[in-house]
Write a protein that holds these residues in place. Structure first.
Motif, PDB file in Angstrom:
ATOM      1  N   PRO A 180      39.279  11.000  62.200  1.00 20.83           N
ATOM      2  CA  PRO A 180      38.295  11.501  61.235  1.00 20.83           C
ATOM      3  C   PRO A 180      38.678  12.789  60.531  1.00 20.83           C
ATOM      4  N   GLY A 181      38.757  12.722  59.207  1.00 20.30           N
ATOM      5  CA  GLY A 181      38.841  13.919  58.391  1.00 20.30           C
ATOM      6  C   GLY A 181      40.138  14.681  58.413  1.00 20.30           C
ATOM      7  N   THR A 182      41.200  14.140  58.986  1.00 18.23           N
ATOM      8  CA  THR A 182      42.438  14.897  59.060  1.00 18.23           C
ATOM      9  C   THR A 182      43.612  14.053  58.586  1.00 18.23           C
ATOM     10  N   MET A 183      44.646  14.741  58.056  1.00 19.68           N
ATOM     11  CA  MET A 183      45.856  14.041  57.642  1.00 19.68           C
ATOM     12  C   MET A 183      47.025  15.007  57.790  1.00 19.68           C
ATOM     13  N   SER A 184      48.080  14.563  58.451  1.00 18.62           N
ATOM     14  CA  SER A 184      49.215  15.460  58.670  1.00 18.62           C
ATOM     15  C   SER A 184      50.054  15.546  57.408  1.00 18.62           C
ATOM     16  N   VAL A 214      36.974  21.617  56.647  1.00 14.77           N
ATOM     17  CA  VAL A 214      37.591  22.566  57.567  1.00 14.77           C
ATOM     18  C   VAL A 214      36.518  23.155  58.485  1.00 14.77           C
ATOM     19  N   LYS A 235      43.041   5.942  55.282  1.00 16.57           N
ATOM     20  CA  LYS A 235      42.215   5.532  56.424  1.00 16.57           C
ATOM     21  C   LYS A 235      41.565   4.188  56.162  1.00 16.57           C
ATOM     22  N   HIS A 292      51.873  10.406  54.842  1.00 17.83           N
ATOM     23  CA  HIS A 292      52.526  11.674  55.184  1.00 17.83           C
ATOM     24  C   HIS A 292      53.639  11.987  54.193  1.00 17.83           C
ATOM     25  N   GLN A 297      43.669  10.819  51.848  1.00 17.41           N
ATOM     26  CA  GLN A 297      42.915  10.661  53.097  1.00 17.41           C
ATOM     27  C   GLN A 297      42.046   9.425  53.059  1.00 17.41           C
ATOM     28  N   THR A 343      42.889  14.709  49.261  1.00 21.42           N
ATOM     29  CA  THR A 343      41.651  14.058  49.695  1.00 21.42           C
ATOM     30  C   THR A 343      41.667  12.574  49.344  1.00 21.42           C
ATOM     31  N   GLU A 394      35.080  19.891  51.937  1.00 23.46           N
ATOM     32  CA  GLU A 394      35.438  21.304  51.971  1.00 23.46           C
ATOM     33  C   GLU A 394      36.907  21.362  52.416  1.00 23.46           C
ATOM     34  N   PRO A 395      37.818  20.851  51.576  1.00 25.12           N
ATOM     35  CA  PRO A 395      39.172  20.579  52.068  1.00 25.12           C
ATOM     36  C   PRO A 395      40.020  21.830  52.249  1.00 25.12           C
ATOM     37  N   GLY A 396      41.103  21.665  52.983  1.00 25.03           N
ATOM     38  CA  GLY A 396      42.032  22.760  53.220  1.00 25.03           C
ATOM     39  C   GLY A 396      43.121  22.320  54.172  1.00 25.03           C
ATOM     40  N   ILE A 397      44.197  23.097  54.217  1.00 26.15           N
ATOM     41  CA  ILE A 397      45.296  22.763  55.116  1.00 26.15           C
ATOM     42  C   ILE A 397      45.327  23.787  56.243  1.00 26.15           C
ATOM     43  N   HIS A 416      45.962  18.489  56.838  1.00 29.29           N
ATOM     44  CA  HIS A 416      44.969  18.587  55.769  1.00 29.29           C
ATOM     45  C   HIS A 416      43.645  18.052  56.281  1.00 29.29           C
ATOM     46  N   CYS A 417      42.605  18.916  56.264  1.00 32.06           N
ATOM     47  CA  CYS A 417      41.281  18.491  56.737  1.00 32.06           C
ATOM     48  C   CYS A 417      40.392  18.279  55.525  1.00 32.06           C
ATOM     49  N   ILE A 418      39.582  17.239  55.578  1.00 30.24           N
ATOM     50  CA  ILE A 418      38.669  17.002  54.459  1.00 30.24           C
ATOM     51  C   ILE A 418      37.464  17.934  54.574  1.00 30.24           C
ATOM     52  N   LEU A 456      46.050  22.220  45.573  1.00 33.14           N
ATOM     53  CA  LEU A 456      44.850  21.666  46.191  1.00 33.14           C
ATOM     54  C   LEU A 456      43.689  21.832  45.218  1.00 33.14           C
ATOM     55  N   SER A 475      39.036  24.338  47.576  1.00 27.98           N
ATOM     56  CA  SER A 475      39.598  24.259  48.918  1.00 27.98           C
ATOM     57  C   SER A 475      39.507  25.620  49.598  1.00 27.98           C
ATOM     58  N   VAL A 476      39.357  25.577  50.947  1.00 28.59           N
ATOM     59  CA  VAL A 476      39.094  26.821  51.659  1.00 28.59           C
ATOM     60  C   VAL A 476      40.367  27.555  52.038  1.00 28.59           C
ATOM     61  N   VAL A 477      41.385  26.818  52.464  1.00 33.72           N
ATOM     62  CA  VAL A 477      42.524  27.482  53.081  1.00 33.72           C
ATOM     63  C   VAL A 477      43.767  26.609  52.881  1.00 33.72           C
ATOM     64  N   ASP A 478      44.928  27.263  52.738  1.00 28.40           N
ATOM     65  CA  ASP A 478      46.180  26.502  52.673  1.00 28.40           C
ATOM     66  C   ASP A 478      47.235  27.240  53.491  1.00 28.40           C
ATOM     67  N   ARG A 479      47.254  26.963  54.780  1.00 29.88           N
ATOM     68  CA  ARG A 479      48.177  27.656  55.676  1.00 29.88           C
ATOM     69  C   ARG A 479      49.635  27.328  55.359  1.00 29.88           C
TER      70      ARG A 479
END
Lengths: 162, 113
Positions: free
Chosen positions: A117-121, A137, B42, B81, B38, B35, A90-93, A133-135, B94, B98-102
């Motif tokens: 876990p689940g985050t990337m700057s 949110v 990792k 990054h 990510q 994604t 459910e990704p988003g920034i 960016h969260c994989i 995105l 995707s839910v949000v893009d601040r």
């Protein structure tokens, strides 16, 4: 002072890379380290005094196992999401705020966020905001996201780098 | 004693290869740039570090392997990054769910004002 710090660091890296006490090799290492120290001292560090404080190294050693724990957790998390047949993502920034001031500390924080876990700057701004960016949110709110993502590393990194 | 250490090293290399494989699977299965980055960052960072650590145990403690671990752990996330920032600057969208893009919202605000 700056030159001395960079000289020591590059010479230690040379020693570890060559891993010998053969005399000419040491001589070349010292020579190259001196050249590097004179050229790049201003790029490497702004506050060389910090390199001689034992407390910072101890906090760094304390930081390593915590970091490794979250890193392993992050990998298991990715494994779960990638191998799951329905891709539960459910990704988003989102935007978080850090109170760290120095550049090195912010870079370390951003790198830690990327490996947890689940985050990337994605981007850093000058006034202390990080876009992450969260994989998945969990919260779009600034304070809530900051508490979830940043607060587990910030106190330790402040002791190490500031 | 040394045989046990070599065996442990082999097991660690195996775990590292497994994580690298997961990163590759993530690269194929996930929907968009961010994604995918990510998953690959990792898994590949930890996987490569584990492989290097396994090599460190297997072949008589070469300390440069530990140095290489430090450099991989530093440069992997930095590269991710850089790529994600560049992708966002270049306008890569995105995933549509995707839910949000601040970040985009704030850039729009900055442009309007």
């Amino acid at each position: 002072m700056k030159k001395l710090v960079l000289f020591l660091v590059s010479f230690i890296v040379w020693l570890v890379l060559t891993w010998t006490l053969y005399y000419p090799s040491l001589l070349i290492g010292i020579l190259i380290s001196i050249i590097i120290g004179f050229w790049f001292a201003d790029l490497f560090t702004q506050r060389p005094r910090h390199f001689f404080q034992i407390k910072r190294f101890l906090y760094f050693l304390y930081y390593i196992p915590i970091f490794l724990y979250y890193c392993t957790l992050a990998n298991l998390d990715v494994a779960y999401r990638v191998l799951h047949p329905y891709l539960p993502i459910e990704p988003g920034i989102v935007k978080v705020k850090t109170t760290l001031k120095s550049e090195v500390a912010r870079v370390a924080l951003a790198n830690s966020i990327t490996l947890t876990p689940g985050t990337m700057s994605v981007a850093l701004t000058d006034d202390g905001y990080i876009y992450v960016h969260c994989i998945k949110v969990y919260s779009k709110d600034l304070e809530e996201a900051t508490r979830r993502i940043v607060s587990r590393f910030e106190p330790i990194l402040r002791e190490v780098f500031e | 004693m040394s045989e046990t250490v070599v065996f442990i090293g082999k097991v660690i290399v195996l775990i590292g290869v497994f994580f690298d494989l997961l990163g590759a699977i993530g690269l194929v299965r996930l929907p968009d740039v961010y994604t995918r980055l990510q998953a690959s960052t990792k898994c590949v960072t930890l996987g490569t570090c584990l492989i290097l650590f396994g090599v460190f145990l297997m072949s008589g403690f070469p300390w440069k392997a530990l140095l290489a671990i430090a450099f991989v752990a530093l440069s992997g996330p930095t590269a991710a990054h850089a790529i994600s920032h560049a992708a966002h600057k270049a306008g890569v969208k995105l995933w549509e769910k995707s839910v949000v893009d601040r970040y985009q919202e704030d850039e729009k605000k900055a442009k309007e004002s």
